[in-house]
Design an enzyme around this catalytic site. Structure first.
Site, mmCIF file in Angstrom:
data_model
loop_
_atom_site.group_PDB
_atom_site.id
_atom_site.type_symbol
_atom_site.label_atom_id
_atom_site.label_comp_id
_atom_site.label_asym_id
_atom_site.label_seq_id
_atom_site.Cartn_x
_atom_site.Cartn_y
_atom_site.Cartn_z
ATOM 1 N N ILE A 177 5.262 -9.072 -1.145
ATOM 2 C CA ILE A 177 4.435 -8.493 -2.403
ATOM 3 C C ILE A 177 3.515 -7.574 -2.114
ATOM 4 C CG2 ILE A 177 2.888 -9.415 -4.332
ATOM 5 C CD1 ILE A 177 4.405 -11.732 -4.421
ATOM 6 N N LYS B 165 -3.458 -3.347 3.437
ATOM 7 C CA LYS B 165 -2.433 -3.716 4.507
ATOM 8 C C LYS B 165 -3.349 -4.023 5.753
ATOM 9 C CE LYS B 165 1.516 -3.759 2.518
ATOM 10 N NZ LYS B 165 2.221 -4.956 1.636
ATOM 11 N N LYS C 62 13.648 3.143 0.671
ATOM 12 C CA LYS C 62 13.621 3.355 -0.932
ATOM 13 C C LYS C 62 13.736 2.086 -1.761
ATOM 14 C CE LYS C 62 13.952 7.913 -2.400
ATOM 15 N NZ LYS C 62 14.883 9.066 -2.605
ATOM 16 N N THR C 63 12.708 1.537 -2.044
ATOM 17 C CA THR C 63 12.955 0.297 -3.092
ATOM 18 C C THR C 63 12.149 0.692 -4.392
ATOM 19 O OG1 THR C 63 10.841 -0.565 -2.343
ATOM 20 C CG2 THR C 63 12.667 -1.339 -1.118
ATOM 21 N N LEU C 64 12.029 -0.451 -5.211
ATOM 22 C CA LEU C 64 11.392 -0.038 -6.557
ATOM 23 C C LEU C 64 10.204 0.173 -6.179
ATOM 24 C CD1 LEU C 64 11.833 -0.400 -9.636
ATOM 25 C CD2 LEU C 64 10.911 -2.773 -9.321
ATOM 26 N N TYR D 270 -1.410 6.897 0.018
ATOM 27 C CA TYR D 270 -1.035 5.423 0.143
ATOM 28 C C TYR D 270 -2.203 4.736 -0.150
ATOM 29 C CZ TYR D 270 0.828 1.057 1.843
ATOM 30 O OH TYR D 270 1.532 -0.260 1.892
ATOM 31 N N SER E 193 15.263 -4.867 -2.986
ATOM 32 C CA SER E 193 14.250 -5.297 -2.335
ATOM 33 C C SER E 193 14.167 -5.623 -1.217
ATOM 34 C CB SER E 193 13.540 -6.681 -3.254
ATOM 35 O OG SER E 193 13.195 -6.322 -4.681
ATOM 36 N N VAL F 222 1.266 -14.112 -8.978
ATOM 37 C CA VAL F 222 0.522 -14.385 -7.680
ATOM 38 C C VAL F 222 -1.043 -14.104 -8.125
ATOM 39 C CG1 VAL F 222 2.165 -14.486 -6.060
ATOM 40 C CG2 VAL F 222 0.723 -12.579 -6.378
ATOM 41 N N GLY G 75 8.898 -12.105 -4.173
ATOM 42 C CA GLY G 75 8.817 -10.658 -4.140
ATOM 43 C C GLY G 75 10.321 -9.869 -4.175
HETATM 44 P P1 NAD Z 1 9.959 -4.470 -4.446
HETATM 45 O O1 NAD Z 1 9.448 -3.734 -5.682
HETATM 46 O O2 NAD Z 1 11.351 -4.613 -4.445
HETATM 47 O O3 NAD Z 1 8.937 -5.865 -4.174
HETATM 48 C C1 NAD Z 1 7.712 -5.663 -4.517
HETATM 49 C C2 NAD Z 1 7.683 -7.332 -5.356
HETATM 50 O O4 NAD Z 1 6.256 -7.541 -5.500
HETATM 51 C C3 NAD Z 1 8.262 -7.221 -6.660
HETATM 52 O O5 NAD Z 1 9.255 -8.291 -6.317
HETATM 53 C C4 NAD Z 1 7.368 -7.701 -7.438
HETATM 54 O O6 NAD Z 1 7.752 -8.359 -8.487
HETATM 55 C C5 NAD Z 1 6.196 -8.479 -6.792
HETATM 56 N N1 NAD Z 1 5.063 -8.623 -7.411
HETATM 57 C C6 NAD Z 1 4.125 -7.489 -7.466
HETATM 58 N N2 NAD Z 1 3.077 -8.009 -8.319
HETATM 59 C C7 NAD Z 1 3.242 -9.356 -8.320
HETATM 60 C C8 NAD Z 1 2.568 -10.644 -8.643
HETATM 61 N N3 NAD Z 1 1.278 -10.236 -9.559
HETATM 62 N N4 NAD Z 1 2.952 -11.724 -8.750
HETATM 63 C C9 NAD Z 1 4.372 -11.958 -8.289
HETATM 64 N N5 NAD Z 1 4.954 -11.061 -7.857
HETATM 65 C C10 NAD Z 1 4.511 -9.859 -7.770
HETATM 66 O O7 NAD Z 1 9.303 -3.624 -3.135
HETATM 67 P P2 NAD Z 1 9.488 -3.821 -1.699
HETATM 68 O O8 NAD Z 1 9.534 -2.317 -0.849
HETATM 69 O O9 NAD Z 1 10.776 -4.690 -1.230
HETATM 70 O O10 NAD Z 1 8.223 -4.477 -1.296
HETATM 71 C C11 NAD Z 1 8.115 -5.634 -0.559
HETATM 72 C C12 NAD Z 1 6.603 -5.424 0.301
HETATM 73 O O11 NAD Z 1 7.111 -4.664 1.531
HETATM 74 C C13 NAD Z 1 5.616 -4.928 -0.099
HETATM 75 O O12 NAD Z 1 4.494 -5.848 0.321
HETATM 76 C C14 NAD Z 1 5.672 -3.603 0.382
HETATM 77 O O13 NAD Z 1 4.179 -3.334 0.609
HETATM 78 C C15 NAD Z 1 6.329 -3.928 1.750
HETATM 79 N N6 NAD Z 1 6.691 -2.725 2.419
HETATM 80 C C16 NAD Z 1 7.680 -2.094 1.625
HETATM 81 C C17 NAD Z 1 8.109 -0.676 2.465
HETATM 82 C C18 NAD Z 1 8.977 0.131 1.675
HETATM 83 O O14 NAD Z 1 8.838 1.292 2.281
HETATM 84 N N7 NAD Z 1 9.487 -0.024 0.655
HETATM 85 C C19 NAD Z 1 7.597 -0.463 3.894
HETATM 86 C C20 NAD Z 1 6.798 -1.351 4.466
HETATM 87 C C21 NAD Z 1 6.126 -2.390 3.692
HETATM 88 O O1 0WE Z 2 3.566 -0.711 0.359
HETATM 89 C C1 0WE Z 2 4.367 0.143 -0.128
HETATM 90 C C2 0WE Z 2 4.337 0.589 -1.840
HETATM 91 C C3 0WE Z 2 3.470 -0.479 -2.571
HETATM 92 C C4 0WE Z 2 3.103 -0.217 -3.891
HETATM 93 C C5 0WE Z 2 3.995 0.654 -4.669
HETATM 94 C C6 0WE Z 2 3.588 0.845 -5.921
HETATM 95 C C7 0WE Z 2 4.580 1.646 -6.966
HETATM 96 C C8 0WE Z 2 4.328 1.298 -8.410
HETATM 97 C C9 0WE Z 2 2.158 -0.715 -4.430
HETATM 98 N N1 0WE Z 2 1.724 -0.549 -5.738
HETATM 99 C C10 0WE Z 2 2.465 0.143 -6.399
HETATM 100 N N2 0WE Z 2 1.961 0.242 -7.767
HETATM 101 C C11 0WE Z 2 2.958 0.905 -8.725
HETATM 102 O O2 0WE Z 2 2.523 0.918 -9.864
HETATM 103 N N3 0WE Z 2 5.134 0.624 0.774
HETATM 104 C C12 0WE Z 2 4.966 0.620 1.848
HETATM 105 C C13 0WE Z 2 5.887 1.922 0.124
HETATM 106 C C14 0WE Z 2 5.206 3.256 0.294
HETATM 107 O O3 0WE Z 2 4.207 3.555 -0.675
HETATM 108 C C15 0WE Z 2 3.823 4.675 -0.654
HETATM 109 C C16 0WE Z 2 4.256 4.916 0.841
HETATM 110 C C17 0WE Z 2 5.295 4.197 1.106
HETATM 111 C C18 0WE Z 2 5.828 4.315 2.563
HETATM 112 C C19 0WE Z 2 2.858 5.518 -1.195
HETATM 113 C C20 0WE Z 2 2.231 6.640 -0.515
HETATM 114 C C21 0WE Z 2 2.756 7.003 0.667
HETATM 115 C C22 0WE Z 2 3.679 6.365 1.232
#
Ligand code: NAD
Ligand code: 0WE
Length: 258
Positions: A95, A165, A195-197, A158, A19, A68, A13
């Site tokens: 992921i 989750k 704030k990630t992708l 969400y 990330s 995955v 991920g």
């Molecule tokens: P990110 O976009 O940097 O990471 C998401 C990753 O998932 C990417 O590297 C993407 O390539 C990978 N991915 C998606 N589909 C895939 C597949 N089919 N095979 C392999 N890899 C795949 O964003 P992030 O915010 O670093 O997210 C990482 C984890 O953290 C996620 O589980 C997300 O739900 C969790 N999370 C994020 C936040 C947030 O606010 N950003 C908060 C809590 C939890």
């Molecule tokens: O788990 C996440 C984000 C996961 C995510 C994000 C995307 C954006 C692009 C899963 N699938 C996708 N599909 C896409 O096409 N977070 C915890 C970050 C997040 O996402 C939200 C949040 C928060 C926090 C969505 C709505 C409300 C709050």
């Protein structure tokens, strides 16, 4: 000081430097671990190799492709890892994915296909990767995933990710029991919004960040590095008695009632 010299950590991920997995990988590497990075598609190979360089892993670390959602990819990945390293010690699952429409529409309209994809990529993959890693964790190990408070409470948009989750957090507990006799610990970090992708293009994400600033006991949002530090702790011998647990790294937001 946590010393992970001689330990191998496989990180899923890590898409870019923002990330959450990047910060986790950075902390593990600083502690001396060797990193194996996995990238989703060929398109991300060069990027993954550059990230390995940035993490000081040029000679020891490796990057392998793994979507995955594919059993063949997962099998091939662990075969390559087994051929390269004598054992692995740490697995990071960072992921999550749901089709974009499912994060926009009314939750009531969640389609069978969006539900399937969200649970396949965000939850089943965790079980499949744990199963692939376990036979290589011959000296015990630590498995960690990333979750969000949307598993427990409703956050607008969400949607199906919240349901996924909740399933992921339950899987942490079931896997902890499944793997406990092998001294493999399974945990999750529930991170505050960052704030990630994966957060880009989410409607009203800034509103969520502002709400945290107002309501969280620490009156600020969490930083990637704070999640990385907690991940390092949970994957280290300092956490040898912790398994099946969800650890919040959210500046305390989840404890507040209003
Ligand atoms: P990110 O976009 O940097 O990471 C998401 C990753 O998932 C990417 O590297 C993407 O390539 C990978 N991915 C998606 N589909 C895939 C597949 N089919 N095979 C392999 N890899 C795949 O964003 P992030 O915010 O670093 O997210 C990482 C984890 O953290 C996620 O589980 C997300 O739900 C969790 N999370 C994020 C936040 C947030 O606010 N950003 C908060 C809590 C939890
Ligand atoms: O788990 C996440 C984000 C996961 C995510 C994000 C995307 C954006 C692009 C899963 N699938 C996708 N599909 C896409 O096409 N977070 C915890 C970050 C997040 O996402 C939200 C949040 C928060 C926090 C969505 C709505 C409300 C709050």
């Amino acid at each position: 000081m946590i010393d992970l010299k001689g330990k191998v950590a496989v990180v899923f991920g890590l898409a870019n430097k923002r990330s959450i997995a990047y910060s986790v990988a950075q902390k593990l590497a600083e502690a001396g671990a060797t990193l194996v990075l996995s990238y989703q598609s060929e398109r991300l190979q060069r990027e993954a190799e550059e990230l390995l360089n940035d993490l000081g892993q040029t000679s020891v670390g490796r990057a392998f492709k793994c979507d995955v959602a594919s059993d063949e990819d997962i099998d091939a990945l662990f075969a390559q890892i087994a051929a390269t390293y004598p054992k692995i010690d740490i697995l990071i699952h960072s992921i999550g994915f749901a089709p974009p429409d499912a994060l926009k529409e009314d939750f009531l309209l969640t389609s069978r296909e969006a539900f399937r994809i969200a649970h396949d990529v965000s939850v089943y993959s965790f079980i499949a990767l744990a199963r692939g890693a376990a036979p290589l964790m011959t000296d015990g190990g630590a498995i960690l995933t990333l979750t969000y408070y949307g598993a427990e409470k409703v956050f607008p948009n969400y949607n199906v990710m919240g349901v996924a989750k909740a399933a992921l957090e339950s899987a942490v507990r079931y896997l902890a029991v499944s793997l406990g006799s092998k001294s493999i610990r399974v945990n999750a970090i529930s991170a505050g919004p960052i704030k990630t992708l994966a957060a880009r293009g989410i409607n009203d994400f800034s509103q969520i960040l502002t709400a945290v600033t107002a309501r969280a006991p620490l009156h600020r949002n969490v930083e990637q590095a704070e999640v990385g530090n907690t991940a390092l702790f949970l994957c280290s011998p300092l956490a040898s008695g912790i398994t099946g647990e969800i650890t919040f790294v959210d500046c305390g937001f989840n404890i507040t009632g209003i």
